[in-house]
Write a protein that holds these residues in place. Structure first.
Motif, mmCIF file in Angstrom:
data_model
loop_
_atom_site.group_PDB
_atom_site.id
_atom_site.type_symbol
_atom_site.label_atom_id
_atom_site.label_comp_id
_atom_site.label_asym_id
_atom_site.label_seq_id
_atom_site.Cartn_x
_atom_site.Cartn_y
_atom_site.Cartn_z
ATOM 1 N N LYS A 1 -4.992 -1.178 -4.693
ATOM 2 C CA LYS A 1 -3.652 -1.755 -4.794
ATOM 3 C C LYS A 1 -2.644 -0.813 -5.432
ATOM 4 O O LYS A 1 -1.509 -0.685 -4.938
ATOM 5 N N PRO A 2 -2.966 -0.108 -6.534
ATOM 6 C CA PRO A 2 -1.978 0.833 -7.095
ATOM 7 C C PRO A 2 -1.567 1.913 -6.103
ATOM 8 O O PRO A 2 -0.398 2.313 -6.063
ATOM 9 N N ILE A 3 -2.511 2.383 -5.295
ATOM 10 C CA ILE A 3 -2.169 3.399 -4.288
ATOM 11 C C ILE A 3 -1.234 2.797 -3.246
ATOM 12 O O ILE A 3 -0.216 3.396 -2.874
ATOM 13 N N ASN A 4 -1.570 1.632 -2.784
ATOM 14 C CA ASN A 4 -0.763 0.986 -1.754
ATOM 15 C C ASN A 4 0.649 0.689 -2.255
ATOM 16 O O ASN A 4 1.635 0.876 -1.546
ATOM 17 N N ASP A 5 0.761 0.227 -3.512
ATOM 18 C CA ASP A 5 2.070 -0.104 -4.077
ATOM 19 C C ASP A 5 2.899 1.142 -4.349
ATOM 20 O O ASP A 5 4.115 1.169 -4.095
ATOM 21 N N ALA A 6 2.244 2.184 -4.863
ATOM 22 C CA ALA A 6 2.980 3.381 -5.259
ATOM 23 C C ALA A 6 3.323 4.280 -4.075
ATOM 24 O O ALA A 6 4.417 4.853 -4.010
ATOM 25 N N MET A 7 2.419 4.396 -3.141
ATOM 26 C CA MET A 7 2.593 5.369 -2.052
ATOM 27 C C MET A 7 3.039 4.724 -0.740
ATOM 28 O O MET A 7 3.406 5.425 0.191
ATOM 29 N N GLY A 8 2.983 3.411 -0.661
ATOM 30 C CA GLY A 8 3.426 2.741 0.566
ATOM 31 C C GLY A 8 2.257 2.397 1.477
ATOM 32 O O GLY A 8 1.135 2.910 1.346
ATOM 33 N N ASP B 1 -2.776 14.874 3.461
ATOM 34 C CA ASP B 1 -1.548 15.684 3.414
ATOM 35 C C ASP B 1 -1.430 16.448 2.097
ATOM 36 O O ASP B 1 -0.363 16.473 1.457
ATOM 37 N N GLY B 2 -2.528 17.038 1.667
ATOM 38 C CA GLY B 2 -2.493 17.853 0.451
ATOM 39 C C GLY B 2 -2.597 17.054 -0.829
ATOM 40 O O GLY B 2 -2.648 17.645 -1.921
ATOM 41 N N ARG B 3 -2.648 15.725 -0.748
ATOM 42 C CA ARG B 3 -2.776 14.910 -1.950
ATOM 43 C C ARG B 3 -4.188 14.349 -2.027
ATOM 44 O O ARG B 3 -4.830 14.098 -1.000
ATOM 45 N N HIS B 4 -4.654 14.137 -3.238
ATOM 46 C CA HIS B 4 -5.985 13.611 -3.446
ATOM 47 C C HIS B 4 -5.894 12.198 -4.017
ATOM 48 O O HIS B 4 -5.130 11.959 -4.956
ATOM 49 N N PHE B 5 -6.664 11.314 -3.445
ATOM 50 C CA PHE B 5 -6.722 9.920 -3.900
ATOM 51 C C PHE B 5 -8.176 9.560 -4.145
ATOM 52 O O PHE B 5 -9.081 10.084 -3.490
ATOM 53 N N GLN B 6 -8.392 8.652 -5.055
ATOM 54 C CA GLN B 6 -9.754 8.241 -5.362
ATOM 55 C C GLN B 6 -9.785 6.730 -5.560
ATOM 56 O O GLN B 6 -8.967 6.160 -6.284
#
Length: 877
Positions: free
Chosen positions: A490-497, A561-566
């Motif tokens: 959820k934090p990824i979805n909210d912050a990054m779209g 796209d050059g960003r890392h998510f976990q």
């Protein structure tokens, strides 16, 4: 009018008093004796006192008259602002009928001035179209003389433009005199729409008839129908009972049964023979569609005359030369002619396009070797031999072979042309199904697979899970059902779209596929929730090792796209057959275990607690409390309206059960309904709810409210022994309640678990007059073929799709698809969970007509329904 007459009387008294005083003064000047003077003085004093009292009374009367006039002005202003015309006519014995009231809107609609109308009532009809004028006057005079209601629709020419007006009046007697209050409304749009429809109806090249579904009576028919059957008018056509004019192989009862089947099933298509008025046989391609008109079940028949086509087919079989000439350039119909040895003799242009061989290449070659795949050739040769011996071989779908080796799906049919002399010739007719198959595959993918990840969706997962359960029982093996929820999504979805969030979900889906074996199942439920079913695994170290391997694989960083998510995951697990229930319950158990895993700190897994004895004890206690609540009448229906978007009209209510618990307050269904699942108390509870609904409908009816009401029916209750008999008994206790006012809502899984039995029960329920709604559509396990088979009247879109349709494209597409499916099957569609005006507007644009949700009202107790209806009516108008 009484207030006005009162003012006139008071005014008369005011003007009379000075005249009386003047006369007294004149007499006093003539009389000279003291006695008379004294008497006159006394009279003057009395006169002054009376004048003072009269003046005070006059002042109060003027105040009362002023107040009445102000109130009348307010009412006049209100009437003047109404969109309909209002009037009242009195029949005066001296001057005839006159308006005693008419508002500005009525004058505007009829195009006359107030002075004209009030001087001569018939001036109101001066603008009636000449063709309608005489009839309007006759109807008006007849109603006035007989003191009967008047309803007329006529054309008026106002300012050079024609408009249709509907004028209605109802007689009422006041003090022995009749008046006619009424209204005038502009019905131009409706009449023009009716006219356009009638023009289309009458000018259609297809024969169109409207039948009564029970008797077969032709209620209406267009010119193409009655003239096509050789009649000179619709009246003569109806008198001939055209449904009985059957061809030589059919009878009247077969025709009536066809109409009744179409009425129950929604629609039907077939070819039908009948007789022309002169006796010759006609053939039609008939489409029957069930419709409901003014509470009457009807069937709309659309007939395409195919007599010539049938004759052409017959002639084609008789004439080989004509057959070949006609079919040579037919698009999309591949025709091959060949002899008993399979040697090709005829190859039309469509065959060239379909199989890639030119006529020169194909003629002379063996058809079986040319287009039949090697693995099918022996079977095809045997079928051809059987056909030569006089047997019929089954037509059907199969895959044949192109010149380039690729396969093409076709519908293939075969026939034998036997000559008077010489060898018989065989013909094969193939129709390319590639486009249809691609469309079916697209529909299947939409219905069974998640549009984002390509994984099986909830529906397909249920089917595959049932198959795994059957295999496990047969092989006496086991599998682990895992409910996986992402912890940090959820934090990824909210912050990054949502776009980035969707990419993360796609990557997680791919990883899960790589982390499990090929025989295992991976599905997406929606959002960040996934389901895994791992085959042939127990509850020992191997399971723990596999689960940890999956969790570690999910938690590896994702690069986009050059960003890392976990992200990490929490997994709840239940084991089959230790937990031997249905797919829904298995999933619920795994879900419960997943929440325990989250409580343990996330990135963990947890097994479902299978301590049967504890669960049974808890369940027994819950059922005991529910049974006591039933006996004490603690379960009551709350009502949520269903609203038609276009007009704001309330179509009815859904009855949602609530437990008015003496200690815990009002409890939602989720607090007690799961405890009833598949217990002996479930049918008793369901019958109680049905009777509550019938009691409520009767109560509404007695209060002047003609409303419909739907209630939820569980699958086990619907399929319980004696359900239809108990329902019939309940209906008989409330004879004033029309059965069609009661609707049953069933969920998909309830309908398809035992499909044949469910269809039989639902048909019996429908025969009793009740409506059937398929609830929470899109969340169960049925298929499109099930939807086509189920005798339902309505589809309800699950609120989980509606709630997120404005932000989730997948949910939006699902809602749109369900509306399209419902329209294709001729079903009503209702959207649940409409929480905002934006949701309502989006659904209206998609063609959804009826909705329910918090945007209109929350479920309310019975005592609040009447007040809410009044308020809603005021806001809607």
């Amino acid at each position: 009018m009484p207030a006005t007459r009162g003012l006139v009387i008071l005014t008369g008294l005011t003007t009379a008093a000075p005249a009386w005083s003047a006369e007294s003064a004149s007499v006093a000047s003539v009389v000279q004796t003291p006695l008379i003077v004294a008497v006159l003085g006394l009279l003057a004093m009395v006169s002054s006192s009376m004048a003072l009292l009269l003046w005070r009374s006059l002042g109060r009367a003027r105040w009362q008259a002023s107040r009445i006039q102000r109130r009348l002005a307010q009412y006049e202003n209100m009437a003047g602002n109404l969109p309909i015309g209002l009037h009242e006519v009195v029949d005066d014995e001296d001057v005839g009928p006159k308006f005693i009231y008419v508002n500005d809107r009525a004058l505007e609609l009829m195009g006359v001035s107030r002075l004209e109308a009030e001087e001569d009532l018939y001036a109101a009809f001066s603008n009636v179209h000449p063709d309608d004028h005489e009839q309007v006057l006759q109807n008006h005079e007849s109603a006035r003389k007989q003191n009967t209601p008047l309803t007329i629709e006529a054309r008026f020419i106002v300012e050079g433009r024609q408009r249709w007006l509907r004028i209605e009046s109802w007689p009422r007697e006041v003090n022995g005199q009749f008046t006619w209050p009424g209204c005038t409304t502009d019905v131009t749009d409706r009449r023009e729409a009716e006219l356009q429809f009638r023009v289309l109806f009458e000018q259609s090249p297809l024969a169109i008839m409207l039948h009564d579904a029970d008797t077969g009576e032709v209620l209406d028919a267009n010119r193409q129908a009655w003239s096509g059957w050789g009649y000179d008018s619709i009246e003569s056509f109806q008198a001939a009972k055209p449904h009985a004019l059957m061809g030589p192989e059919y009878g009247e009862e077969q025709a009536l049964e066809g109409l009744r089947l179409a009425a129950r099933g929604g629609s039907d298509r077939f070819e039908w023979s009948s007789r022309h008025a002169d006796g010759h046989v006609l053939w039609h391609h008939v489409t029957l569609t069930a419709i409901l008109l003014s509470g009457r079940t009807c069937v709309l028949g659309v007939c395409l005359d195919i007599t010539e086509r049938r004759a052409a087919e017959h002639r084609l079989r008789e004439s080989e030369a004509w057959f070949r000439r006609i079919l040579q350039d037919v698009d999309g119909v591949s025709v091959q002619g060949y002899d008993a040895d399979g040697q090709v003799r005829y190859w039309n242009r469509a065959s060239e396009e379909l199989y890639g061989y030119s006529a020169e290449e194909a003629i002379g070659e063996n058809l079986v070797e040319l287009i039949v795949p090697p693995e099918m050739r022996e079977e095809v040769r045997q079928n051809l031999q059987r056909m030569l011996e006089g047997e019929d071989i089954e037509n059907g779908e199969l895959e044949l072979m192109r010149k380039d080796g690729s396969r093409v799906p076709v519908y293939s049919s075969h026939t034998v042309l036997r000559r008077a002399e010489g060898e018989p010739e065989l013909f094969c007719v193939d129709i390319d199904l590639s486009e249809r198959k691609a469309h079916e595959d697209a529909l299947d993918r939409m219905a069974n697979y998640d549009a984002l990840t390509g994984l099986p969706n909830r529906r397909l997962m249920g089917v595959l899970l049932e198959q795994m359960m059957v295999r496990a029982r047969r092989a006496q093996s086991s599998f682990a059902l895992c409910y996986l929820d992402l912890d940090d999504f959820k934090p990824i979805n909210d912050a990054m779209g949502h776009e980035v969030g969707d990419s993360v979900l796609v990557e997680v889906g791919k990883r899960l596929h790589r982390l499990v074996r090929g025989s295992d199942l991976v599905a997406r439920l929606g959002g960040d929730e996934f389901v895994l079913a791992m085959d042939s695994i127990g509850d020992g170290p191997e399971l723990e090792k596999r689960l940890r391997f999956i969790l570690d694989g999910i938690s590896r960083p994702i690069e986009l796209d050059g960003r890392h998510f976990q992200v990490s995951g929490s997994i709840g697990v239940t084991l089959f057959p230790q937990d031997d229930t249905d797919p829904d319950t298995l999933l619920r158990h795994a879900d419960q275990a997943m929440y325990r895993a989250k409580a343990m700190g996330r990135n963990q897994f947890s097994l479902f607690d299978t301590e049967i004895e504890a669960r049974v004890s808890e369940q027994r206690e819950r059922l005991r409390k529910i049974e006591a609540g039933l006996e004490q009448g603690q379960f009551r229906l709350h009502f949520q309206p269903k609203v038609r978007l276009a007009s704001g009209r309330v179509e009815g209510f859904e009855g949602l059960v609530r437990w008015h618990h003496p200690e815990s307050g009002v409890l939602a269904p989720a607090r007690f309904l799961p405890a009833l699942d598949r217990t002996g108390l479930e049918s008793r509870f369901g019958d109680y709810i049905i009777e509550q609904a019938l009691q409520q409908l009767q109560h509404w009816l007695q209060g002047g409210l003609d409303l419909s009401l739907s209630v939820n029916i569980s699958g086990p209750h619907l399929l319980s022994e004696g359900f239809v008999d108990r329902l019939q008994d309940l209906l008989s206790r409330y004879p004033d309640v029309l059965p069609e006012r009661l609707e049953f809502e069933i969920v998909e899984s309830a309908a398809v678990t035992h499909l044949e039995r469910a269809v039989a029960v639902l048909l019996a329920v429908g025969d009793l007059g009740l409506q059937i709604s398929l609830d929470d559509f899109g969340t169960g396990y049925s298929s499109l073929s099930h939807l086509r088979s189920l005798p339902v009247d309505e589809v309800k879109i699950d609120q989980s799709f509606v709630r997120d349709m404005l932000t989730d494209l997948n949910d939006y597409n699902i809602v749109r698809s369900v509306i399209g499916l419902a329209e294709a099957f001729g079903l009503r569609v209702v959207a649940e969970g409409v929480e905002t005006p934006e949701h309502a507007d989006a659904l209206r644009k998609l063609g959804c007509e009826i909705v329910q949700g918090y945007a209109f009202a929350r479920p309310m107790p019975e005592e609040e329904v009447s007040g809410w209806l009044s308020k809603h009516h005021e806001e809607s108008s």
